[in-house]
Design an enzyme around this catalytic site. Structure first.
Site, short mmCIF file in Angstrom:
data_model
loop_
_atom_site.label_atom_id
_atom_site.label_comp_id
_atom_site.label_asym_id
_atom_site.label_seq_id
_atom_site.Cartn_x
_atom_site.Cartn_y
_atom_site.Cartn_z
N ASP A 120 0.85 -1.21 0.00
CA ASP A 120 0.00 0.00 0.00
C ASP A 120 0.88 1.26 0.00
OD1 ASP A 120 1.01 -0.32 2.61
OD2 ASP A 120 -0.78 0.54 3.55
N PHE A 174 -0.69 -0.40 12.55
CA PHE A 174 -1.59 0.07 11.48
C PHE A 174 -2.08 -1.05 10.54
CE2 PHE A 174 -2.26 1.49 7.11
CZ PHE A 174 -3.33 2.35 7.30
N ASN A 175 -1.16 -1.86 9.99
CA ASN A 175 -1.59 -2.84 8.97
C ASN A 175 -2.59 -3.85 9.54
OD1 ASN A 175 0.00 -1.74 6.98
ND2 ASN A 175 1.74 -3.12 7.35
N HIS A 225 9.84 0.30 8.11
CA HIS A 225 9.15 -0.95 8.47
C HIS A 225 9.21 -1.98 7.33
CE1 HIS A 225 7.04 1.32 11.67
NE2 HIS A 225 6.68 2.21 10.77
N ASP A 226 8.61 -1.58 6.19
CA ASP A 226 8.32 -2.58 5.15
C ASP A 226 9.54 -3.21 4.47
OD1 ASP A 226 5.66 -2.14 5.68
OD2 ASP A 226 5.36 -0.74 4.03
N ASN A 262 -2.19 2.98 3.38
CA ASN A 262 -1.59 4.29 3.66
C ASN A 262 -2.40 5.42 2.99
OD1 ASN A 262 0.54 3.55 5.32
ND2 ASN A 262 1.75 2.88 3.55
N GLN A 271 6.96 11.80 10.60
CA GLN A 271 7.19 10.87 11.72
C GLN A 271 7.55 11.64 12.98
OE1 GLN A 271 6.90 7.53 12.06
NE2 GLN A 271 6.41 6.99 9.96
N THR A 301 2.95 -5.93 2.87
CA THR A 301 3.42 -4.76 3.61
C THR A 301 2.28 -3.75 3.80
OG1 THR A 301 4.19 -3.66 1.60
CG2 THR A 301 5.80 -5.03 2.77
N ASP A 310 6.84 1.28 1.92
CA ASP A 310 6.52 0.29 0.88
C ASP A 310 7.36 0.57 -0.37
OD1 ASP A 310 3.55 -0.93 1.72
OD2 ASP A 310 3.87 1.11 2.39
C1 BDR Z 1 2.96 0.05 8.55
O1 BDR Z 1 1.88 0.95 8.29
C2 BDR Z 1 2.17 1.77 7.19
O2 BDR Z 1 2.01 3.12 7.54
C3 BDR Z 1 3.58 1.46 6.77
O3 BDR Z 1 3.68 1.47 5.35
C4 BDR Z 1 3.85 0.10 7.33
O4 BDR Z 1 3.46 -0.92 6.42
C5 BDR Z 1 3.63 0.42 9.85
O5 BDR Z 1 2.73 0.38 10.90
CA CA Z 2 2.91 -0.41 4.12
#
Ligand code: BDR
Ligand code: CA
Length: 303
Positions: free
Chosen positions: A10, A163-164, A237-238, A39, A225, A122, A15
């Site tokens: 996303d 989040f994911n 993260h991804d 996202n 951030q 991701t 990503d």
């Molecule tokens: C995840 O949520 C999204 O904002 C980022 O792309 C990552 O996959 C982190 O919590």
């Molecule tokens: Ca992501």
């Protein structure tokens, strides 16, 4: 033989870097990409995936997936990724040519045409969960699922949820309960991979096509951030889902049972992890941050 992977994502700043890492690694063969609302809206994440791949001179097919979660209402994250979902860098105008098949059909066809494929997610897991529900015959073709999502401790969007997972916990639960070998790459490690100002400076010196995109995107990502989470650098993260396929020293995993909370309560989306040597799920518990950024640098130097 390169390892065959399929990426469901996303984009999203992190990503985008996962796509970059996958495309630039000779040990991986990226068979396809599917996109999901996360996202940003589906329309925007699709455009972003297309922009990143075309900018990196790849014509890997991109299939459109779910515009909303299985059961709940849509959750997007514009305060981190901006209005476009990938603010900070201006891409050339590319033709919006997507794969004709929808994400679930494209994923199913891709898996059935291969012996084994590693499926990397991701974003919210809506597309993969739908594919597993509609076409269980794909299961033997999935070598493993590698997923950025969840946490062994705190969440980011709520005190409990990442989040994911929060964006579609019902879908995540279907994937985590599928008994398919799985690796969970959660916040407990990904929040250590921060693109601190010195990392931006280091990558800025490279001056390649891809490093220009990286630096511009990370400057925007770092700003939001800081504003939203008070972090000194944006967490990548991804890309860790891809990095762990390149070098098994980057992440350390332990076998655990993972229970995804889909209750109607404040803990919705929590991933409760409990050590169990017999579990088909491995959870990332350790990270070599320096080694990870060496791989990012190598990728940026290569394209
Ligand atoms: C995840 O949520 C999204 O904002 C980022 O792309 C990552 O996959 C982190 O919590
Ligand atoms: Ca992501």
């Amino acid at each position: 033989m390169p390892r065959k992977i399929f990426l469901d994502c996303d984009p999203g700043h992190d990503d985008a870097i996962a796509i970059l890492l996958a495309l630039s690694s000779p040990s991986l063969s990226l068979l396809g990409i599917s996109v999901v609302s996360g996202n940003q809206t589906l329309e925007k994440t699709a455009r972003n995936a297309l922009n990143v791949t075309r900018y990196l001179h790849s014509d890997v097919p991109i299939a459109l997936g779910a515009s909303k979660p299985l059961k709940r209402s849509r959750l997007n994250c514009g305060e981190i990724h901006g209005e476009s979902g990938l603010d900070g860098f201006t891409f050339p105008e590319y033709d919006l040519q997507y794969e004709k098949r929808d994400a679930v059909t494209f994923l199913k066809d891709t898996l059935l045409s291969q012996d084994k494929v590693t499926v990397v997610t991701t974003g919210p897991m809506t597309n993969l969960a739908s594919a597993l529900l509609q076409y269980p015959e794909i299961i033997p073709h999935i070598e493993e699922i590698i997923s950025m999502g969840g946490s062994t401790d705190k969440g980011n969007l709520t005190p409990y949820a990442e989040f994911n997972i929060l964006a579609d916990a019902e879908a995540a639960k279907i994937c985590f309960d599928s008994k398919i070998p799985m690796r969970m790459v959660g916040l407990n490690v990904t929040r250590k991979a921060l693109v601190l100002p010195e990392i931006v400076e280091r990558m800025d010196k490279i001056k390649t096509h891809s490093s220009k995109m990286f630096v511009a995107l990370m400057k925007f990502f770092n700003k939001t951030q800081k504003e939203v989470f008070g972090l000194d650098g944006g967490p990548l993260h991804d890309p860790l889902t891809i990095a762990c396929l390149l070098d098994d020293k980057i992440l350390h995993f332990e076998h655990m049972d993972v229970d995804v909370d889909i209750s109607d309560s404040i803990t919705y989306g929590q991933t409760r992890c409990k050590p169990n040597k017999e579990s088909y799920i491995q959870v990332a518990t350790g990270i070599d941050v320096n080694l990870f950024f060496d791989y990012i640098e190598k990728a940026l130097r290569s394209c």
